[in-house]
Design an enzyme around this catalytic site. Sequence first.
Site: not given
Ligand code: TEU
Length: 578
Positions: A109, A217, A276, A349-350
């Site tokens: 990642d 990310d 992403e 994970h989000d």
């Molecule tokens: O997430 C990016 C993002 O768009 C986040 O706002 C996430 O999609 C949101 O929590 C959904 O409502 C990436 C990573 O996947 C996330 O775990 C990190 O917290 C974030 O970037 C910052 O690195």
Amino acid sequence: MALDRPAATTPTAAPWWTSAVVYQVYPRSFADSDGDGVGDLAGLASRLEHLQRLGVDVIWLSPVYASPQADNGYDISDYQAIDPSFGTLEDFDALLAQVHARGMKLVMDLVVNHTSDEHPWFVESRSSTDNPKRDWYWWRPPRAGFEAGLPGAEPTNWGSFFSGPSWTLDETTGEYYLHLFDRKQPDLNWENPQVRQAVHAMMRWWLDRGVDGFRMDVINLISKDPDLPDGSTTGVGGLGDGFPHVATRPGVHDFLREMNREVFGGRVGEFLTVGEMPGVTWEQARLFTDPARGELDMVFQFEHVSLDHGPGGKFDPKPLDLRDLKASLGRWQTALAEVGWNSLYWNNHDQPRVVSRFGDDGEHWRNSATALATVLHLHRGTPYVYQGEELGMTNAPFAGVHEMRDVESLNHYRQAVAAGAHPESVLRGLRAMGRDNARTPVQWDATPHAGFTTGEPWLAVNPNHTWLNAEAQYDDPHSVFNHYRALIGLRHDLPVVALGDFRMLLPDHPHVYAYERTLDDTRLLVVANLGGTPQTAELDREWTAADIVLTNNPEQALLSPGRVDLRPWEALVLTRTT
Ligand code: TEU
């Protein structure tokens, strides 16, 4: 990433990842080997048999780098060290060797839109206005006419993804620094070639170590409008919307092409890159994933996982209309049919657990989990399975915000309640959509803490692990786990799954999701009732005599000339030759 891509995408010449399945490991919650309640690399290594049995090809490993863990590792303080909570570089090398020995690949990642505020780069940058690394981040003086530290003095009115302003005053120099996420995640200035060169060198270091690529990310946020204009004041608390000034700007393409040349250029091997990209459109995704442009293999788009966001945003959810989901996923299938490639996901994970979000984690738990998996996996694209999704893991019953750990949720709760929202209504949104739902420990067995740890887990194990766990599913031919195994097997065995054309059927049916895949003279039909009441779907009469490839219902399929009668959450996969 193979830069010299083959001209055609016939089964022999298609990139390897068109028939691959990726499994995301969120290491903190996967498997703990030393009883400290936090998952680690040795724990992951001890569970590789699970992944091999499932049949996945690639592991996407969420961050394990040195980090203060303000955002569970998405705040990195040393890109070339393993955080002690996860183990050592030797543990990593041992894991990678075992992954490769089992014929799987591992992608890291890459979190380079921002670092931790404890990264030496930022520590130096913040030390003085004339430090050589000052321009590695976004620093600005207080807005003219405003006193530093008082509301309105922030250089722009942008809000953070994690609530509050996206600028924080640094007392040492009296200037503000930009952080689109938490204040402990300062944004790197990608306009600075020294930043890009440092990132490229770090990426090459990991490729030299043997990793097989990167998940990148929020990579579409790395090019900011250098004028840093205010956003329209549409956000919460008068915070403007900076998104148009930081998301998917043209400079991202240049940075990605440069990254490809500097990092992957000249390398021989099978690599995977997936970016992403919050807010990316299909038009933009065509450019990012067009092989001829040498940018990315695929992107994570967010259109389908934003359809249930209500007027108040993510934490104000509304029911999903299946027709909207079909229109969205169908649009992306059409958009990337000739050029580019789709990633396919429900979970990460989000995101909350899909069986609780779009399925039914009560009466129809198993059938809805397997029906949703069937619908997703047989689209054209590369499927991503998030840890525990293959078991049908559900959202967790959080009693209150005190049981949550996610910085996004905790910041949202504080801001919303401070702004006058009722705590219970805020909790309802967090319980449904909070990221902690995805981060409860993987449920391996029915023992205390589900076999995840012998210690006290950092986040409570879901109480339903007593029946919902891997051990209970391995030998059950009708389990969610074995349905995922079958789907992954279809992608490996049937070229029509990896490379067939896609055609959506019944777009206006409110409960049935149906589509056809075609490759040469082979046709595949996926038809699923994504609801809790019996449904009938009209089909071309040729499908009456088709072969059943897969079903999630052991009872005899109710196929008759020109129609199929589907029981609640019943999914059927048929094939025939034309
Ligand atoms: O997430 C990016 C993002 O768009 C986040 O706002 C996430 O999609 C949101 O929590 C959904 O409502 C990436 C990573 O996947 C996330 O775990 C990190 O917290 C974030 O970037 C910052 O690195």
